[in-house]
Scaffold this motif. Structure first.
Motif, PDB file in Angstrom:
ATOM      1  N   GLN A  19      -9.359  -8.740 -30.506  1.00  0.00           N
ATOM      2  CA  GLN A  19      -8.854  -8.223 -31.788  1.00  0.00           C
ATOM      3  C   GLN A  19      -7.339  -8.003 -31.715  1.00  0.00           C
ATOM      4  O   GLN A  19      -6.593  -8.391 -32.618  1.00  0.00           O
ATOM      5  CB  GLN A  19      -9.571  -6.907 -32.092  1.00  0.00           C
ATOM      6  N   ALA A  20      -6.882  -7.386 -30.630  1.00  0.00           N
ATOM      7  CA  ALA A  20      -5.446  -7.139 -30.468  1.00  0.00           C
ATOM      8  C   ALA A  20      -4.676  -8.454 -30.376  1.00  0.00           C
ATOM      9  O   ALA A  20      -3.637  -8.628 -31.020  1.00  0.00           O
ATOM     10  CB  ALA A  20      -5.196  -6.292 -29.219  1.00  0.00           C
ATOM     11  N   MET A  21      -5.205  -9.382 -29.604  1.00  0.00           N
ATOM     12  CA  MET A  21      -4.517 -10.669 -29.430  1.00  0.00           C
ATOM     13  C   MET A  21      -4.457 -11.448 -30.745  1.00  0.00           C
ATOM     14  O   MET A  21      -3.478 -12.129 -31.028  1.00  0.00           O
ATOM     15  CB  MET A  21      -5.201 -11.505 -28.346  1.00  0.00           C
ATOM     16  N   GLU A  22      -5.525 -11.355 -31.547  1.00  0.00           N
ATOM     17  CA  GLU A  22      -5.548 -12.059 -32.843  1.00  0.00           C
ATOM     18  C   GLU A  22      -4.444 -11.566 -33.768  1.00  0.00           C
ATOM     19  O   GLU A  22      -3.977 -12.289 -34.646  1.00  0.00           O
ATOM     20  CB  GLU A  22      -6.917 -11.871 -33.520  1.00  0.00           C
ATOM     21  N   LEU A  23      -4.028 -10.304 -33.596  1.00  0.00           N
ATOM     22  CA  LEU A  23      -2.963  -9.745 -34.432  1.00  0.00           C
ATOM     23  C   LEU A  23      -1.592 -10.284 -34.050  1.00  0.00           C
ATOM     24  O   LEU A  23      -0.619 -10.088 -34.773  1.00  0.00           O
ATOM     25  CB  LEU A  23      -2.913  -8.222 -34.291  1.00  0.00           C
ATOM     26  N   GLY A  24      -1.516 -10.891 -32.869  1.00  0.00           N
ATOM     27  CA  GLY A  24      -0.231 -11.432 -32.430  1.00  0.00           C
ATOM     28  C   GLY A  24       0.473 -10.598 -31.379  1.00  0.00           C
ATOM     29  O   GLY A  24       1.640 -10.847 -31.090  1.00  0.00           O
ATOM     30  N   VAL A  25      -0.234  -9.626 -30.794  1.00  0.00           N
ATOM     31  CA  VAL A  25       0.408  -8.945 -29.655  1.00  0.00           C
ATOM     32  C   VAL A  25       0.484  -9.963 -28.518  1.00  0.00           C
ATOM     33  O   VAL A  25      -0.307 -10.907 -28.452  1.00  0.00           O
ATOM     34  CB  VAL A  25      -0.326  -7.649 -29.214  1.00  0.00           C
ATOM     35  N   GLU A  26       1.460  -9.793 -27.647  1.00  0.00           N
ATOM     36  CA  GLU A  26       1.712 -10.825 -26.630  1.00  0.00           C
ATOM     37  C   GLU A  26       0.789 -10.700 -25.424  1.00  0.00           C
ATOM     38  O   GLU A  26       0.599 -11.677 -24.684  1.00  0.00           O
ATOM     39  CB  GLU A  26       3.176 -10.739 -26.168  1.00  0.00           C
ATOM     40  N   ALA A  27       0.254  -9.496 -25.180  1.00  0.00           N
ATOM     41  CA  ALA A  27      -0.614  -9.290 -24.024  1.00  0.00           C
ATOM     42  C   ALA A  27      -1.330  -7.955 -24.174  1.00  0.00           C
ATOM     43  O   ALA A  27      -0.998  -7.155 -25.062  1.00  0.00           O
ATOM     44  CB  ALA A  27       0.205  -9.305 -22.731  1.00  0.00           C
ATOM     45  N   VAL A  28      -2.319  -7.727 -23.327  1.00  0.00           N
ATOM     46  CA  VAL A  28      -2.963  -6.415 -23.266  1.00  0.00           C
ATOM     47  C   VAL A  28      -3.020  -5.958 -21.813  1.00  0.00           C
ATOM     48  O   VAL A  28      -3.040  -6.776 -20.897  1.00  0.00           O
ATOM     49  CB  VAL A  28      -4.391  -6.408 -23.870  1.00  0.00           C
ATOM     50  N   LEU A  29      -3.035  -4.644 -21.633  1.00  0.00           N
ATOM     51  CA  LEU A  29      -3.174  -4.071 -20.296  1.00  0.00           C
ATOM     52  C   LEU A  29      -4.494  -3.296 -20.263  1.00  0.00           C
ATOM     53  O   LEU A  29      -4.719  -2.413 -21.097  1.00  0.00           O
ATOM     54  CB  LEU A  29      -1.987  -3.142 -19.987  1.00  0.00           C
ATOM     55  N   VAL A  30      -5.354  -3.657 -19.339  1.00  0.00           N
ATOM     56  CA  VAL A  30      -6.692  -3.047 -19.267  1.00  0.00           C
ATOM     57  C   VAL A  30      -6.939  -2.496 -17.874  1.00  0.00           C
ATOM     58  O   VAL A  30      -6.648  -3.155 -16.879  1.00  0.00           O
ATOM     59  CB  VAL A  30      -7.780  -4.096 -19.618  1.00  0.00           C
ATOM     60  N   ASN A  31      -7.470  -1.288 -17.823  1.00  0.00           N
ATOM     61  CA  ASN A  31      -7.864  -0.731 -16.526  1.00  0.00           C
ATOM     62  C   ASN A  31      -9.274  -0.155 -16.593  1.00  0.00           C
ATOM     63  O   ASN A  31     -10.222  -0.742 -16.086  1.00  0.00           O
ATOM     64  CB  ASN A  31      -6.848   0.329 -16.078  1.00  0.00           C
ATOM     65  N   THR A  32      -9.422   0.995 -17.277  1.00  0.00           N
ATOM     66  CA  THR A  32     -10.693   1.719 -17.276  1.00  0.00           C
ATOM     67  C   THR A  32     -11.887   0.835 -17.654  1.00  0.00           C
ATOM     68  O   THR A  32     -12.940   0.883 -17.006  1.00  0.00           O
ATOM     69  CB  THR A  32     -10.615   2.912 -18.255  1.00  0.00           C
ATOM     70  N   ALA A  33     -11.711   0.015 -18.697  1.00  0.00           N
ATOM     71  CA  ALA A  33     -12.837  -0.770 -19.198  1.00  0.00           C
ATOM     72  C   ALA A  33     -13.359  -1.744 -18.145  1.00  0.00           C
ATOM     73  O   ALA A  33     -14.559  -2.029 -18.086  1.00  0.00           O
ATOM     74  CB  ALA A  33     -12.425  -1.535 -20.457  1.00  0.00           C
ATOM     75  N   ILE A  34     -12.452  -2.247 -17.300  1.00  0.00           N
ATOM     76  CA  ILE A  34     -12.882  -3.144 -16.223  1.00  0.00           C
ATOM     77  C   ILE A  34     -13.395  -2.330 -15.034  1.00  0.00           C
ATOM     78  O   ILE A  34     -14.494  -2.571 -14.531  1.00  0.00           O
ATOM     79  CB  ILE A  34     -11.705  -4.063 -15.787  1.00  0.00           C
ATOM     80  N   ALA A  35     -12.613  -1.340 -14.631  1.00  0.00           N
ATOM     81  CA  ALA A  35     -12.919  -0.604 -13.393  1.00  0.00           C
ATOM     82  C   ALA A  35     -14.226   0.182 -13.473  1.00  0.00           C
ATOM     83  O   ALA A  35     -14.897   0.375 -12.463  1.00  0.00           O
ATOM     84  CB  ALA A  35     -11.766   0.339 -13.051  1.00  0.00           C
ATOM     85  N   THR A  36     -14.580   0.654 -14.661  1.00  0.00           N
ATOM     86  CA  THR A  36     -15.773   1.502 -14.761  1.00  0.00           C
ATOM     87  C   THR A  36     -16.983   0.741 -15.316  1.00  0.00           C
ATOM     88  O   THR A  36     -18.022   1.347 -15.590  1.00  0.00           O
ATOM     89  CB  THR A  36     -15.499   2.755 -15.625  1.00  0.00           C
ATOM     90  N   ALA A  37     -16.856  -0.579 -15.475  1.00  0.00           N
ATOM     91  CA  ALA A  37     -18.021  -1.373 -15.893  1.00  0.00           C
ATOM     92  C   ALA A  37     -19.037  -1.415 -14.745  1.00  0.00           C
ATOM     93  O   ALA A  37     -18.676  -1.211 -13.585  1.00  0.00           O
ATOM     94  CB  ALA A  37     -17.571  -2.786 -16.249  1.00  0.00           C
ATOM     95  N   ASP A  38     -20.296  -1.664 -15.070  1.00  0.00           N
ATOM     96  CA  ASP A  38     -21.314  -1.778 -14.015  1.00  0.00           C
ATOM     97  C   ASP A  38     -20.939  -2.884 -13.029  1.00  0.00           C
ATOM     98  O   ASP A  38     -21.160  -2.759 -11.828  1.00  0.00           O
ATOM     99  CB  ASP A  38     -22.694  -2.095 -14.630  1.00  0.00           C
ATOM    100  N   ASP A  39     -20.395  -3.967 -13.563  1.00  0.00           N
ATOM    101  CA  ASP A  39     -19.949  -5.081 -12.715  1.00  0.00           C
ATOM    102  C   ASP A  39     -18.485  -5.384 -13.071  1.00  0.00           C
ATOM    103  O   ASP A  39     -18.204  -6.185 -13.956  1.00  0.00           O
ATOM    104  CB  ASP A  39     -20.838  -6.312 -12.987  1.00  0.00           C
TER     105      ASP A  39
END
Lengths: 66, 257
Positions: B194-214
């Motif tokens: 959704q963020a990328m579709e708006l035209g932002v150049e990148a996203v920074l992700v931590n919690t959503a990856i680190a705390t996923a089951d896998d």
């Protein structure tokens, strides 16, 4: 002689420089930064600094973060 | 693919920046970075604890990756500058994510102190990426001060709530010359797309990856979503209408004539 390392008192029983101190702590293979009496030192400067009583060290490493 | 993210003098194929906090084990971090295909990775600085020595997280970050230390723990511009200089002295390059926070409930950044820290650190030769509340005037000041990008939050850190600040982020995308990178709050790959579709150049992700089951699998899912969102932005979405418009021709029906 006593110095302060990361807020805690530490006794040194011999005259050593910062590089030796880091070595003694087993941190020489790790990327750490040192603030010596409030001044940030580059690793190349560690050898030149001989610790004396009352010195204050902050030794910083990297941890997980976002 | 010629579509690259130009950031701090680098041309990056990946538009997913990744954080290294909260992972269940350090061993997973390099696997997640690989699955995410991230080329910029954040970490924090803390005092070495001699009573319970833990391994330096930097040993788990692949060498080819650009290190982006954050200034977490800083409450003022001066504290952020001190942390940035310590990070540089530890030999992790010139890049820094400015994070100046004194609100502990929502961890919302202090834009005013962040602008000041940006000015000082750009002057000191850093590649500065400020984490900020999405405010147009603050973003303009950060860009004018020489920030390499501006990083508005999608929602408070670690909440996984998604892009709650969408309207304000869209204004930044439209008005700010430097890259906009959505940082914080992204909870699912669909939020990243959704963020990328708006035209932002990148996203920074931590919690959503680190705390996923896998975490490794989730890192890959985020990489795919970021790529899909970017492609969709470049493709240009069709118009939104209030009433139906048939996709099939409205002539030549069988019962006609």
């Amino acid at each position: 002689m006593e110095i302060t390392v990361n807020g805690k008192p530490e006794l040194l029983n011999r005259e050593i420089n910062l590089e030796e101190f880091i070595d003694d702590k087993g941190l020489s293979d790790s990327k750490v930064a040192i603030e010596y009496n409030g001044e940030i030192l580059q690793p190349a400067e560690w050898q030149e600094v001989v610790l004396t009583a009352g010195d204050v060290l902050e030794i910083i490493k990297f941890v997980g973060g976002g | 693919m010629t579509d690259k993210l130009e950031l701090g003098g680098e041309k990056l194929a990946s538009r997913l920046l990744m954080g290294t906090g909260k992972f269940p084990s350090k061993e997973i971090i390099p696997q997640a970075i690989k699955a995410a295909d991230s080329q910029v990775v954040t970490m924090a600085l803390r005092r070495v604890d001699f009573d319970s020595p833990a391994e330096n997280v930097i040993n788990y970050i692949p060498e080819e990756v650009i290190l982006l230390p954050n200034t977490s723990g800083a409450r003022t511009a001066e504290e952020a500058v001190r942390i940035a200089k310590l990070a540089r002295a530890a030999g992790c390059g010139d890049w820094v994510k400015i994070e100046v926070i004194s609100d502990h409930k929502y961890l919302l950044p202090d834009n005013q102190e962040t602008i000041r820290a940006t000015e000082i650190l750009v002057e000191e030769g850093f590649v500065v990426l400020p984490y900020m509340s999405p405010d147009l005037m603050a973003a303009k000041k950060m860009a004018a001060a020489g920030a390499a990008a501006v990083m508005p939050l999608g929602a408070p850190i670690g909440t996984n709530k998604g892009l709650r600040t969408q309207d304000l982020v869209e204004i930044l995308v439209e008005e700010i010359e430097v890259p906009i990178i959505v940082d914080a709050g992204i909870g699912k790959p669909s939020h990243a797309a959704q963020a990328m579709e708006l035209g932002v150049e990148a996203v920074l992700v931590n919690t959503a990856i680190a705390t996923a089951d896998d975490p490794v699998r989730m890192a890959k899912a985020f990489a795919q979503a970021v790529e899909a969102g970017r492609e969709a932005y470049l493709a240009g979405a069709g118009p939104v209408r209030d009433y139906a418009e048939a996709s099939s021709p409205l002539t030549g029906f069988l019962e006609e004539g």
